[in-house]
Design a protein around this motif. Structure first.
Motif, PDB file in Angstrom:
ATOM      1  N   ASN A 268       0.816  -1.216   0.000  1.00 14.13           N
ATOM      2  CA  ASN A 268       0.000   0.000   0.000  1.00 14.13           C
ATOM      3  C   ASN A 268       0.850   1.268   0.000  1.00 14.13           C
ATOM      4  OD1 ASN A 268      -2.466  -1.519   0.268  1.00 14.13           O
ATOM      5  ND2 ASN A 268      -1.870  -1.899   2.393  1.00 14.13           N
ATOM      6  N   GLY A 269       2.138   1.113  -0.238  1.00 11.28           N
ATOM      7  CA  GLY A 269       3.048   2.251  -0.175  1.00 11.28           C
ATOM      8  C   GLY A 269       3.187   2.970  -1.492  1.00 11.28           C
ATOM      9  N   CYS A 270       4.088   3.941  -1.505  1.00  7.99           N
ATOM     10  CA  CYS A 270       4.243   4.772  -2.696  1.00  7.99           C
ATOM     11  C   CYS A 270       5.389   4.292  -3.580  1.00  7.99           C
ATOM     12  CB  CYS A 270       4.461   6.225  -2.295  1.00  7.99           C
ATOM     13  SG  CYS A 270       5.914   6.477  -1.266  1.00  7.99           S
ATOM     14  N   HIS A 271       6.057   3.198  -3.195  1.00  5.39           N
ATOM     15  CA  HIS A 271       7.096   2.671  -4.083  1.00  5.39           C
ATOM     16  C   HIS A 271       6.708   1.271  -4.538  1.00  5.39           C
ATOM     17  CE1 HIS A 271       8.957  -0.213  -1.261  1.00  5.39           C
ATOM     18  NE2 HIS A 271       8.733   0.688  -0.317  1.00  5.39           N
ATOM     19  N   ARG A 272       7.355   0.833  -5.594  1.00  4.89           N
ATOM     20  CA  ARG A 272       6.965  -0.398  -6.261  1.00  4.89           C
ATOM     21  C   ARG A 272       8.104  -1.415  -6.274  1.00  4.89           C
ATOM     22  NH1 ARG A 272       4.399   4.004  -8.209  1.00  4.89           N
ATOM     23  NH2 ARG A 272       2.229   3.782  -8.858  1.00  4.89           N
ATOM     24  N   THR A 273       8.846  -1.500  -5.194  1.00  5.33           N
ATOM     25  CA  THR A 273       9.915  -2.487  -5.084  1.00  5.33           C
ATOM     26  C   THR A 273       9.307  -3.883  -4.919  1.00  5.33           C
ATOM     27  OG1 THR A 273      11.511  -0.936  -4.170  1.00  5.33           O
ATOM     28  CG2 THR A 273      11.849  -3.256  -3.660  1.00  5.33           C
ATOM     29  N   LEU A 274       9.854  -4.850  -5.656  1.00  2.00           N
ATOM     30  CA  LEU A 274       9.351  -6.213  -5.642  1.00  2.00           C
ATOM     31  C   LEU A 274      10.392  -7.137  -5.026  1.00  2.00           C
ATOM     32  CD1 LEU A 274       8.056  -6.407  -9.346  1.00  2.00           C
ATOM     33  CD2 LEU A 274       6.844  -5.508  -7.350  1.00  2.00           C
ATOM     34  N   ARG A 275       9.932  -8.147  -4.310  1.00  5.58           N
ATOM     35  CA  ARG A 275      10.820  -9.191  -3.826  1.00  5.58           C
ATOM     36  C   ARG A 275      10.101 -10.530  -3.982  1.00  5.58           C
ATOM     37  NH1 ARG A 275       7.194 -10.953  -1.720  1.00  5.58           N
ATOM     38  NH2 ARG A 275       6.279 -10.578   0.318  1.00  5.58           N
ATOM     39  N   LEU A 276      10.831 -11.516  -4.466  1.00  9.66           N
ATOM     40  CA  LEU A 276      10.229 -12.819  -4.647  1.00  9.66           C
ATOM     41  C   LEU A 276      11.307 -13.877  -4.755  1.00  9.66           C
ATOM     42  CD1 LEU A 276       9.077 -13.144  -8.340  1.00  9.66           C
ATOM     43  CD2 LEU A 276      10.075 -11.068  -7.469  1.00  9.66           C
ATOM     44  N   VAL A 277      10.896 -15.109  -4.624  1.00  5.73           N
ATOM     45  CA  VAL A 277      11.800 -16.245  -4.735  1.00  5.73           C
ATOM     46  C   VAL A 277      11.337 -17.107  -5.900  1.00  5.73           C
ATOM     47  CG1 VAL A 277      12.721 -18.304  -3.599  1.00  5.73           C
ATOM     48  CG2 VAL A 277      12.264 -16.228  -2.265  1.00  5.73           C
ATOM     49  N   PHE A 278      12.267 -17.402  -6.794  1.00  2.71           N
ATOM     50  CA  PHE A 278      11.999 -18.325  -7.901  1.00  2.71           C
ATOM     51  C   PHE A 278      13.013 -19.458  -7.793  1.00  2.71           C
ATOM     52  CE2 PHE A 278      12.770 -19.772 -12.300  1.00  2.71           C
ATOM     53  CZ  PHE A 278      11.486 -20.209 -12.613  1.00  2.71           C
ATOM     54  N   ARG A 279      12.538 -20.618  -7.342  1.00  2.00           N
ATOM     55  CA  ARG A 279      13.418 -21.746  -7.051  1.00  2.00           C
ATOM     56  C   ARG A 279      14.525 -21.298  -6.092  1.00  2.00           C
ATOM     57  NH1 ARG A 279      12.149 -25.881 -10.740  1.00  2.00           N
ATOM     58  NH2 ARG A 279       9.940 -25.571 -11.202  1.00  2.00           N
ATOM     59  N   CYS A 285      13.712  -6.437  -7.005  1.00  2.00           N
ATOM     60  CA  CYS A 285      13.546  -5.461  -8.090  1.00  2.00           C
ATOM     61  C   CYS A 285      13.295  -4.097  -7.457  1.00  2.00           C
ATOM     62  CB  CYS A 285      12.366  -5.842  -8.985  1.00  2.00           C
ATOM     63  SG  CYS A 285      12.522  -7.469  -9.741  1.00  2.00           S
ATOM     64  N   LEU A 286      14.286  -3.250  -7.457  1.00  2.00           N
ATOM     65  CA  LEU A 286      14.179  -1.957  -6.795  1.00  2.00           C
ATOM     66  C   LEU A 286      13.421  -0.956  -7.649  1.00  2.00           C
ATOM     67  CD1 LEU A 286      17.789  -1.598  -5.356  1.00  2.00           C
ATOM     68  CD2 LEU A 286      15.731  -2.322  -4.153  1.00  2.00           C
ATOM     69  N   ASP A 287      12.586  -0.185  -7.006  1.00  2.00           N
ATOM     70  CA  ASP A 287      11.890   0.919  -7.671  1.00  2.00           C
ATOM     71  C   ASP A 287      12.761   2.168  -7.538  1.00  2.00           C
ATOM     72  OD1 ASP A 287      10.313   2.973  -8.557  1.00  2.00           O
ATOM     73  OD2 ASP A 287       8.654   2.602  -7.166  1.00  2.00           O
ATOM     74  N   ASN A 288      13.496   2.474  -8.588  1.00  2.00           N
ATOM     75  CA  ASN A 288      14.406   3.619  -8.568  1.00  2.00           C
ATOM     76  C   ASN A 288      13.803   4.866  -9.193  1.00  2.00           C
ATOM     77  OD1 ASN A 288      16.477   2.144  -7.348  1.00  2.00           O
ATOM     78  ND2 ASN A 288      17.246   1.398  -9.303  1.00  2.00           N
ATOM     79  N   ARG A 289      12.481   4.910  -9.341  1.00  4.22           N
ATOM     80  CA  ARG A 289      11.852   6.049 -10.016  1.00  4.22           C
ATOM     81  C   ARG A 289      10.735   6.713  -9.223  1.00  4.22           C
ATOM     82  NH1 ARG A 289      15.212   8.372 -13.620  1.00  4.22           N
ATOM     83  NH2 ARG A 289      16.491   6.681 -14.440  1.00  4.22           N
ATOM     84  N   SER A 290       9.911   5.949  -8.523  1.00  2.17           N
ATOM     85  CA  SER A 290       8.736   6.549  -7.887  1.00  2.17           C
ATOM     86  C   SER A 290       9.107   7.649  -6.903  1.00  2.17           C
ATOM     87  CB  SER A 290       7.916   5.480  -7.159  1.00  2.17           C
ATOM     88  OG  SER A 290       7.301   4.607  -8.078  1.00  2.17           O
TER      89      SER A 290
END
Length: 299
Positions: A268-279, A285-290
């Motif tokens: 619900n924040g104002c940045h769009r940084t993603l974190r996930l595990v694939f195998r 994935c850093l949001d370097n723009r918002s």
């Protein structure tokens, strides 16, 4: 019934073995169903967003890790009729690596041109997508990491769709920064971004890869416009720039994040940084723009 998909399918990886398939359809379409033939299951789509007079539909499903590599075929259908994409395709598939298999991951960025003229003057502008397709057919990719500039929106300042912005461009810097966004300008900006992904992602090979390799997308400046966040504060915060950012981020959340909050660090924040595990891969994935300014990259 209109049986054509306007944008998509867009195949995404979310987190914990969850995948999504998303499509953009005409307004008022009958709710589609995702038939996952490789897993012998169906999933309903949920209407996740409205884009101008069109509707964005999202289906989420989980794929258990197989012992051996598995091709998962799927179709999008309404009342038993398969929907087709812009190129007449009615079925797609993706590869899920086996439990002991090292996944093959592709990386892409800078998917476009900063001007329409550059695109016209470039021989084979989609050559790298064609190369990816050839490699995928030989040994399939399991994930597509997209590191920014999945679309180039720089054309907005010259677009015939935005004549009020063209007139704004003719003002001096101080007048531009003092100008208020009119209802007409806001409508033109919204219309430009509403049509951006349908225009930029329509290539036959590119759209096939988006439907065949699960993707994770992190944005950069051209997804908004060139240099976003690196302008002096008065220009960065002016009405026109902020209105453009509002619509660029709105459609980014729809088409690139696929209306998902499952893997966002700040749902619900104002940045769009993603974190996930694939195998065995932990992906950040850093949001370097918002939140970018002349003095910071992230808060």
């Amino acid at each position: 019934m209109n049986n054509q998909i306007i944008v998509g399918p867009i195949l995404g990886f979310e987190e914990g073995g969850f995948y999504t398939v998303c499509v953009l359809l005409e307004q008022g379409s009958t709710p589609p169903v995702l038939e996952i033939r490789g897993l012998q299951q169906t999933q309903p789509f949920t209407k996740a967003a409205k884009v101008a007079e069109k509707e964005f539909w999202r289906a989420e499903f989980q794929v258990p890790v197989p012992m051996l590599g598995l091709q998962v075929a799927y179709v999008v259908q309404v009342n038993g009729t398969a929907l087709q994409d812009l190129h007449g395709r009615v079925g797609w598939s993706f590869y899920v690596p086996g439990s002991a298999e090292q996944p093959l991951i592709a990386y892409a960025s800078c998917n476009g041109f900063s001007s329409a003229k550059l695109a016209r003057d470039t021989d084979k502008p989609y050559r790298l997508w064609e190369r990816m397709k050839d490699l995928h057919q030989t040994r399939p990719f399991s994930l597509l990491l997209m590191g920014g500039d999945q679309v180039y929106a720089d054309e907005i300042w010259e677009s015939k769709k935005c004549p009020t912005l063209q007139r704004w461009n003719g003002l001096d810097a101080e007048e531009q920064e003092d100008a208020k966004v009119s209802a007409r300008m806001a409508s033109e900006i919204a219309g430009f971004y509403d049509g951006l992904y349908a225009d930029r992602w329509k290539d036959e090979t590119m759209s096939l890869m988006f439907a065949s390799v699960p993707s994770i997308m992190m944005w950069d400046d051209h997804d908004i416009f060139d240099g976003w966040g690196s302008y002096p504060e008065r220009r960065h915060s002016c009405d026109v720039f902020q209105e453009v950012f509002r619509h660029a981020s709105r459609v980014y959340d729809v088409f690139q994040l696929r209306c998902s909050s499952r893997n966002r660090l700040s749902p619900n924040g104002c940045h769009r940084t993603l974190r996930l595990v694939f195998r065995d891969f932990h992906i950040l994935c850093l949001d370097n723009r918002s939140e970018r300014t002349m003095d910071q990259i992230m808060s």
